[in-house]
Motif scaffolding. Sequence first.
Motif, mmCIF file in Angstrom:
data_model
loop_
_atom_site.group_PDB
_atom_site.id
_atom_site.type_symbol
_atom_site.label_atom_id
_atom_site.label_comp_id
_atom_site.label_asym_id
_atom_site.label_seq_id
_atom_site.Cartn_x
_atom_site.Cartn_y
_atom_site.Cartn_z
ATOM 1 N N ILE C 65 0.843 -1.207 0.000
ATOM 2 C CA ILE C 65 0.000 0.000 0.000
ATOM 3 C C ILE C 65 0.871 1.248 0.000
ATOM 4 O O ILE C 65 0.621 2.200 -0.744
ATOM 5 C CB ILE C 65 -0.939 0.030 1.231
ATOM 6 N N LEU C 66 1.910 1.218 0.827
ATOM 7 C CA LEU C 66 2.736 2.419 0.924
ATOM 8 C C LEU C 66 3.545 2.682 -0.334
ATOM 9 O O LEU C 66 3.887 3.830 -0.625
ATOM 10 C CB LEU C 66 3.634 2.335 2.151
ATOM 11 N N ALA C 68 2.331 2.439 -3.274
ATOM 12 C CA ALA C 68 1.417 3.228 -4.086
ATOM 13 C C ALA C 68 1.362 4.657 -3.561
ATOM 14 O O ALA C 68 1.383 5.620 -4.331
ATOM 15 C CB ALA C 68 0.026 2.601 -4.079
ATOM 16 N N CYS C 69 1.298 4.783 -2.244
ATOM 17 C CA CYS C 69 1.172 6.122 -1.646
ATOM 18 C C CYS C 69 2.461 6.910 -1.805
ATOM 19 O O CYS C 69 2.448 8.062 -2.242
ATOM 20 C CB CYS C 69 0.818 5.984 -0.164
#
Lengths: 493, 493, 493
Positions: C65-66, C68-69
């Motif tokens: 997820i991170l 992508a962030c």
Amino acid sequence: MATVESISASIAALNESIETTNGGLDVFYLLFAGAMVFFMQAGFAMLCAGSIRAKNVKNIMLKNILDACGGAVGFWTIGYAFAYGGADSSKITFIGNSDFVLANIHDGASLIGWFFQFAFAATAATIVAGTVAERCKFEAYIAYSLMLTGFVYPVVVHSIWSSSGFLSAFTDDANKFLGSGMIDFAGSGVVHMTGGVTALIAAKILGPRIGRFYDADGNELAEPVSFPPHSVALQVLGTFILWVGWYGFNPGSTLGISPAGYADVAALCAVTTTLAAAAGSVSAMFTDMVMTRKATGETMYDITMCMNGALSGLVGITAGCSVCEPWAALVIGIVAGWVYIFWSNLLVKLKIDDAVDAIPVHFGNGMWGCIATGLFASPGLVDNAYGTPNYGWFYNWGMGNGTGKLLAVEIIGVLFIIGWVGLIMIPYFMLLNAMGLFRVDALEEEVGLDISHHKGAAYDLSGPSEDVKEKYEISNSQRKKEIVLPAEGEENA
Amino acid sequence: MATVESISASIAALNESIETTNGGLDVFYLLFAGAMVFFMQAGFAMLCAGSIRAKNVKNIMLKNILDACGGAVGFWTIGYAFAYGGADSSKITFIGNSDFVLANIHDGASLIGWFFQFAFAATAATIVAGTVAERCKFEAYIAYSLMLTGFVYPVVVHSIWSSSGFLSAFTDDANKFLGSGMIDFAGSGVVHMTGGVTALIAAKILGPRIGRFYDADGNELAEPVSFPPHSVALQVLGTFILWVGWYGFNPGSTLGISPAGYADVAALCAVTTTLAAAAGSVSAMFTDMVMTRKATGETMYDITMCMNGALSGLVGITAGCSVCEPWAALVIGIVAGWVYIFWSNLLVKLKIDDAVDAIPVHFGNGMWGCIATGLFASPGLVDNAYGTPNYGWFYNWGMGNGTGKLLAVEIIGVLFIIGWVGLIMIPYFMLLNAMGLFRVDALEEEVGLDISHHKGAAYDLSGPSEDVKEKYEISNSQRKKEIVLPAEGEENA
Amino acid sequence: MATVESISASIAALNESIETTNGGLDVFYLLFAGAMVFFMQAGFAMLCAGSIRAKNVKNIMLKNILDACGGAVGFWTIGYAFAYGGADSSKITFIGNSDFVLANIHDGASLIGWFFQFAFAATAATIVAGTVAERCKFEAYIAYSLMLTGFVYPVVVHSIWSSSGFLSAFTDDANKFLGSGMIDFAGSGVVHMTGGVTALIAAKILGPRIGRFYDADGNELAEPVSFPPHSVALQVLGTFILWVGWYGFNPGSTLGISPAGYADVAALCAVTTTLAAAAGSVSAMFTDMVMTRKATGETMYDITMCMNGALSGLVGITAGCSVCEPWAALVIGIVAGWVYIFWSNLLVKLKIDDAVDAIPVHFGNGMWGCIATGLFASPGLVDNAYGTPNYGWFYNWGMGNGTGKLLAVEIIGVLFIIGWVGLIMIPYFMLLNAMGLFRVDALEEEVGLDISHHKGAAYDLSGPSEDVKEKYEISNSQRKKEIVLPAEGEENA
């Protein structure tokens, strides 16, 4: 100053510009729709895997992946050529015969058309995987999957969708069966029945899983035993993916969006698809709830009913999504829920073991979808989408003009699919069976196919050993000695 | 040779061609966007199911599926008519009153518009499912879900998005509230707050799960207890699906891509949506990490924070995605992360039990999204997307001209949504509760809803029995007697 | 009556209309493709998480997820500017230098271009996550992920894809390396090798997981130990999502669909992508099956081979998908399966521990993809897609004209990527390692990162206690005393 010549040239250039734009738009449309249909492979994989026991998860998923792969290779080499090759609307042929391995094809429209059609072929094949799960030999699966995508399915496609098919709605008027040809817009019959008939034949010949209707020694059980799905979460995920993918499957079957009128058809398909799915889900679940309450006094809402009901509605609307009014889609969906329950119970009575209830969904409702089109196809919408003069029986009733012709074609289409698929697949499966290539041995079945054929179990959810955890706790608490520990309950706050 | 008449005819034909192409393009655009938004149903199902205990997985997922189904039926029969029916920009009405069951609607633009709007309605309903999970009666859920999609939500839509709404930005200028109407581009308020307020009311009336703040006998616990999510994998999957779906939700809210300027707006929405999600995720996770470290001395990175932070950023940017600069989207996302943490802690203090923290995400950040739009809406972008004369307060500061008007409208919109939803849903839930229809009994709650209402547990991960495994091993090793066995470690190499 | 002036005006207006339509269509195309590529983040998360042990699931997913962030923030602030800023086809530069934080960019084409490119950057970063799973410190991961998306990857992009890159095919003819520049259509080299080289360097410096090649005390094991994937279901889901996402990745890399010829290229990409994936899957699985049978006498079909084979085919066709014939795509896919197996075995021999075999897939087949393009790029297709005069070596053979030039550029491109990434990342990782920031301590590794860094385990599949179940059963059977109970086996019928 602009001359008439330069103006004519400008207009020609504009026409070409629009043509180019439309070409791009239509390729994009089928790329989108094809990708959505391909995504349905993931949906089938999740739904099937979730529906069976944990010990066969690798096996079913491997079959699902190989369907897509085998489908690609088989449909590229021969399937597409058999389905659409050399079609000519002025004459009827049994099978196509050109464009093998896409040789000499370089235009975007044809290439993306292949992509979209391949995704459909893979769908037809994958329908069977679930039914025969937990006991079918891997090699047999590959053999019939190639047979289906390479030969059996393409002939069905050719007959109903190519412009040279004997049941096609796209031939010259003179060649249209009963003046209209079969309306099977996105394939209730072509795709779902083809997969569903194959599944039914396979399940009958393969026999039920040990412990379902008979014990390991072949003695009949007092009551059929259901094996609970190993993961409802995977089933639900699969169902949603399939539903979403259907927005490529049905609206995408216009095969383009730029020509006048196509957008109206595609939009209608999105609406009817939605309503039929919703109605099928609600219908199956509440019908089952009422039946269960009558039988046992308990009020139970069955999520399997809900999911298979939605899929039944989707299969049921697939043939007629472009020619039925939204209210008719709702009715078709409601009936689809009942058709599902009827077939599901019938199979149990016949002791035919369908590990994921694919036969009721795809065969039962594939048939229903074709017949429903013969009943509900609305004159205005048929004119719009097909330009043929036969309408649903409910609209013709008492009109005296063409009454029942479309319904007749639909029924003939259904019988053709059953007959053709049976003709090839019954002997094929019987041969596989006779040669001992169809079913794994009993001990392999009991231990599960993952251990016996795929190097081990699909899951290992074990965490660290208690030993290690304790060691870590001690070390950790020493490190934190001076620090105030949080209360357990706060950890997620 | 071309005459002036023939040229005029050619030009008319060209104009019609372009019109047709644009019509196809826009229908395709909403088909794509609607399918993406519908896919969010899968995201909500996975996220909610993953967040709760394993014993209620079937229950929550069944609710998620039925949301979509009930939403389709409810929005087709009455919801769409109440929301958009008979809108007329020259007069303000409370509710729409035509186009029930899509009667007489056959053009693609309207049909696909229904499809897109239905997917939004289903989203509003499904937000509530997570909050009340693990204790809400199934029948109550269906009852309020239909109420929401059929009546409560459509009135909010009508008021803010139809051209006859009292807060709408699409009425005639004379009717625009404070000269501009509310800017809630894709529904921070309309969709997320409507769902979020309902969730808040429901959670308050329904009461917390047994063992969360009080034990089974009603005694307050020393500390609130968090129930760990049963599957982080499902949560992450759900979060990603939601994030992806948001690229239909936000850019799709242009409702078309062919008119001049629309593509600029849609592209901006994709960028601001991305940045706000990223910023929200990072902001929530690091803020929580620092707070936890302060409290306990331990450095812990919380994936729940990371996921809910991303969703908070997404909800927060939804109202203003078309009118905020990328840098503003980043700021909105960062604050959204804090808003989430604030509301999450507040609910714990108020002993309101939200099983999936949907209230902080959708209500808290739905409000923040509306207010943020009143602060950050950039003049150039508002002119571009809305053509209205009120801008974000940060841009007006000290300009004396229209200062704070947009912010005022946004706040009024927020209050309207809270008021309207509360007006209907508070008595509705209180009635359900008083009649004993809202909450399952304590023993059903403790054993889990899957066993008590849905025929059994959602998972069965058991493999073959040790007995069978042993029998298989023996048989297998006999078969392989002559063959060299591979070392265990090589099996996956 | 129409005058020549009014006709000219009409024609100008029509041209503008078409321009607007095309602008909308192309923004929509990249919105679709970008969303599909972004969805691949979910695919990587599921695949990686499924491939590792249950005790590190939260950790790997959080990293995904991170990615992508962090990728969004890093690529917005500096990455995009370094990659494409101020490109000018008349001169070669090392790195871009304008458009930081998208300042002053408001047109849809550029904004959606950023969105599409960001999704690619996030892909490059996320490739590494899987390789270093189960032992890499969270902070180190964030540090190198930002380094990669913000600086290392943008320089590669600039060199090969911007119009000022020294290896670019999009510069003025005078500046084209060996007269053609590198053909890496969608990034076998730019994206997959950049991620893959980084993964290889990281894995080498980080060292293997405890118990893989050495025990906890550093003693070499007699045989390498494979840790079985904790969930094959997640792996399969991830693989399918990645495959679907590739239909955005490859066809989307035309960066538009409206210009003449683009639709042909995009459609070809869909076909070649499909065939290469299918071929890779079949090739890897059957090759492994035959090798295993030779070694052990057992016939085992390995689903991991099947999945990584498909991904290998996808990576392998990524560079040449727009310039290779379908049959060549099939061949490239078959070889990709072998390349995968070769690299996977080589890493084991070198005792480099890749937790998800990302190096064989992305590095091994990233290289193969570039080289294969140098071999198979067909003259007609290169002319069509690139307009450059160098073709695949197999087509030039013996022609004497330009023989091997394209192959030479491809090899130089491969070496450049390895060299550049190595130049930055080797010292970077060595520094992190020397400072003790790279690897968690042994006890944390053994207990798993979820417990030691992320507040607890990723799964809790426990149902209600036996106690509660019994209590419920008693209460329930009392309630039903008068009612006939259904036989167990009927519950799912």
